[in-house]
Design a protein around this motif. Structure first.
Motif, mmCIF file in Angstrom:
data_model
loop_
_atom_site.group_PDB
_atom_site.id
_atom_site.type_symbol
_atom_site.label_atom_id
_atom_site.label_comp_id
_atom_site.label_asym_id
_atom_site.label_seq_id
_atom_site.Cartn_x
_atom_site.Cartn_y
_atom_site.Cartn_z
ATOM 1 N N LEU A 1 7.618 -4.697 -0.188
ATOM 2 C CA LEU A 1 8.792 -4.307 0.586
ATOM 3 C C LEU A 1 8.546 -4.276 2.089
ATOM 4 O O LEU A 1 9.378 -4.719 2.872
ATOM 5 C CB LEU A 1 9.258 -2.929 0.115
ATOM 6 N N TRP A 2 7.407 -3.729 2.523
ATOM 7 C CA TRP A 2 7.178 -3.490 3.947
ATOM 8 C C TRP A 2 5.954 -4.236 4.446
ATOM 9 O O TRP A 2 4.940 -4.319 3.747
ATOM 10 C CB TRP A 2 6.978 -1.990 4.212
ATOM 11 N N PRO A 3 6.014 -4.763 5.676
ATOM 12 C CA PRO A 3 4.848 -5.463 6.236
ATOM 13 C C PRO A 3 3.732 -4.497 6.586
ATOM 14 O O PRO A 3 3.937 -3.285 6.693
ATOM 15 C CB PRO A 3 5.415 -6.133 7.496
ATOM 16 N N GLU A 4 2.550 -5.005 6.775
ATOM 17 C CA GLU A 4 1.395 -4.192 7.148
ATOM 18 C C GLU A 4 1.673 -3.467 8.460
ATOM 19 O O GLU A 4 2.169 -4.052 9.418
ATOM 20 C CB GLU A 4 0.158 -5.093 7.310
ATOM 21 N N GLY A 5 1.370 -2.171 8.485
ATOM 22 C CA GLY A 5 1.580 -1.376 9.688
ATOM 23 C C GLY A 5 2.926 -0.703 9.778
ATOM 24 O O GLY A 5 3.158 0.093 10.687
ATOM 25 N N HIS A 6 3.840 -0.990 8.853
ATOM 26 C CA HIS A 6 5.155 -0.345 8.881
ATOM 27 C C HIS A 6 5.032 1.098 8.419
ATOM 28 O O HIS A 6 4.311 1.390 7.454
ATOM 29 C CB HIS A 6 6.139 -1.104 7.987
ATOM 30 N N PRO A 7 5.727 2.052 9.082
ATOM 31 C CA PRO A 7 5.614 3.455 8.687
ATOM 32 C C PRO A 7 6.010 3.733 7.247
ATOM 33 O O PRO A 7 5.545 4.715 6.665
ATOM 34 C CB PRO A 7 6.572 4.167 9.664
ATOM 35 N N ARG A 8 6.843 2.894 6.673
ATOM 36 C CA ARG A 8 7.278 3.132 5.304
ATOM 37 C C ARG A 8 6.327 2.563 4.259
ATOM 38 O O ARG A 8 6.517 2.777 3.071
ATOM 39 C CB ARG A 8 8.668 2.517 5.091
ATOM 40 N N ARG A 9 5.313 1.874 4.704
ATOM 41 C CA ARG A 9 4.374 1.299 3.748
ATOM 42 C C ARG A 9 3.559 2.402 3.076
ATOM 43 O O ARG A 9 3.175 3.387 3.708
ATOM 44 C CB ARG A 9 3.442 0.305 4.449
ATOM 45 N N TYR A 10 3.263 2.225 1.830
ATOM 46 C CA TYR A 10 2.627 3.242 1.000
ATOM 47 C C TYR A 10 1.235 3.605 1.522
ATOM 48 O O TYR A 10 0.460 2.730 1.911
ATOM 49 C CB TYR A 10 2.539 2.716 -0.426
ATOM 50 N N SER A 11 0.916 4.885 1.526
ATOM 51 C CA SER A 11 -0.416 5.356 1.922
ATOM 52 C C SER A 11 -1.148 5.851 0.685
ATOM 53 O O SER A 11 -0.659 6.732 -0.037
ATOM 54 C CB SER A 11 -0.298 6.490 2.946
#
Length: 465
Positions: free
Chosen positions: A283-293
């Protein structure tokens, strides 16, 4: 084994602050608290905080910085009660302050006959005395702290939610989980609360105490009787400004173990956790705040890392204080200025959000596993919290949920959930359909769900024309 889940168009998890409150590992909720049928104060304050944080840039401090902090010592009984007074103009900068009663008196229409002397006095409607929430009033302190206040005379409780513009997306490489662990340490001892925040608010009659770490925002919410709001503000100032003076390596070690236990309890090593990671990567590109941690760096975190993180992100210029309570702002504002206006801190680092590329076609993620249910998740990337379209999707979610319930009522044990998960930088719209393992997700559930979606989209297009 039933057909695998098939996230479509955009898979995502929505942890933390996205969407309604989920609770967490902390809570002070006495069993004697009555059930409430209208929005409770802490929930209203929770909704105010991230919205204000998402749409206001951190304040630039002047060259001299904020006033030097005073010593925070003694007990809660030592905190003086502020007498009602007008706020000092130089201490704060109004942002969007709205008077509590800004509705002008309606003028009499032309041609109205004069009132007769013997005419009976008009009766007030019986519901005219029913209290209602006032408008949200906003202002900014001299140290950059943004404040959002809403008077709600329906309650005898006050809720405080303090939101910081930092979350799991700000974890450094190799120390993922630092934002979450720092959240835990904020409940530790500090001057004025030698046994920690939880122990200090329980004698105040706290009905709710919790915190959550999301991808973009970390929020702390507490609800107490309105008479104890000054003491609660005293405590909030204490842990924001003076926690690091007493925080030790043993405190970090204790909370590190608590976070690891929490990960285990929530299934970090189960298949569902990994599916969430795969969805987020799609869903989200690398570095996006919404990307899973993944929070895989918790064991490496030490005191020096928490100190650095707190000093970097936990200053007043990177925070929003949201309060909902029964008192007028004129009484509450001097207390806010006295307790939190003296704090100081560095400007937060600039946060960049990488551009999210637009998809030209649907994406599918199919996972097969030994599981007793079959699941289908359809997920879209949507506008950020309070951005144009975000509120409309809340309405769409309600409509679509009803339509899907009707469409699948002939199938046994199929559960439907449709929600807009709003975030500070981006949101997701999620449709989830869960049924028994023998349910054919791809050949039965997906076509039927697509038909309902297409019908609703056509109706929306016709209404727009």
């Amino acid at each position: 084994m039933g057909p695998a889940a098939a996230p479509r168009r955009a898979p995502s998890l929505a942890p933390g602050l996205d969407g309604p409150w989920r609770g967490g590992d902390r809570g002070v909720i006495p069993t004697t608290v009555p059930r409430r049928r209208i929005p409770i104060p802490w929930l209203s304050a929770l909704l105010l905080a991230p919205a204000a944080l998402a749409h206001a840039q951190p304040a630039a401090l002047d060259e001299a910085g904020a006033p030097a902090p005073r010593e925070l010592t003694g007990t809660l009984a030592d905190a003086p009660e502020a007498a009602p007074s007008a706020p000092t103009p130089s201490a704060t900068e109004p942002e969007d302050s709205t008077p509590e009663d800004s509705t002008p008196d309606a003028s009499e229409p032309a041609g109205t006959p004069p009132a007769r002397d013997d005419a009976p006095a008009p009766r007030e409607p019986e519901d005219s005395a029913i209290p209602t929430p006032g408008p949200v009033q906003r202002f900014r302190l001299g140290n950059g702290l943004r404040v959002a206040y809403q008077r709600d005379p329906r309650w005898s409780f006050s809720a405080v939610c303090l939101a910081f513009g930092v979350g799991s997306s700000d974890d450094p490489e190799g120390l993922r989980g630092l934002a979450h662990l720092t959240e835990h340490t904020m409940f530790g001892p500090f001057p004025g609360a030698p046994n920690g925040f939880d122990a200090a608010v329980q004698p105040l009659g706290a009905t709710y105490v919790n915190a959550t770490t999301g991808p973009e925002v970390t929020t702390y919410c507490t609800e107490v009787p309105a008479a104890n709001l000054p003491a609660l503000l005293h405590l909030e100032a204490g842990r924001m400004g003076y926690l690091l003076g007493t925080l030790g390596e043993e405190d970090v070690a204790r909370e590190r173990l608590a976070v690891l236990n929490e990960q285990h309890a929530r299934g970090r090593h189960r298949a569902g956790w990994r599916i969430g990671e795969w969805e987020s990567e799609e869903l989200w590109p690398e570095g996006h705040p919404r990307r899973y941690s993944d929070e895989d760096g918790v064991e490496a975190i030490r005191l020096e890392h928490v100190q650095w993180f707190h000093q970097t992100w936990y200053g007043p210029a990177n925070a929003v204080l949201a309060i909902v309570g029964p008192e007028p702002l004129e009484r509450v504002r001097p207390r806010i200025e006295r307790e939190l206006g003296v704090l100081r801190g560095a400007r937060p680092p600039a946060r960049s959000v990488p551009e999210t590329p637009r998809w030209e076609r649907d994406r599918y993620l199919r996972v097969g596993m030994l599981y007793r249910r079959s699941e289908l998740h359809l997920v879209w990337r949507t506008p950020a919290y309070f951005a144009p379209g975000d509120a409309a999707l809340d309405v769409v979610a309600t409509l679509l949920d009803r339509r899907l319930e009707e469409a699948f009522e002939d199938l046994e044990d199929v559960r439907v959930s449709v929600r807009q998960y709003s975030g500070a930088f981006a949101s997701t719209f999620r449709v989830s359909l869960v049924g028994p393992e023998e349910l054919d997700v791809m050949d039965v559930v997906l076509p039927r769900a697509d038909a309902v979606l297409a019908e609703l989209a056509e109706e929306v297009d016709e209404a727009a024309v």
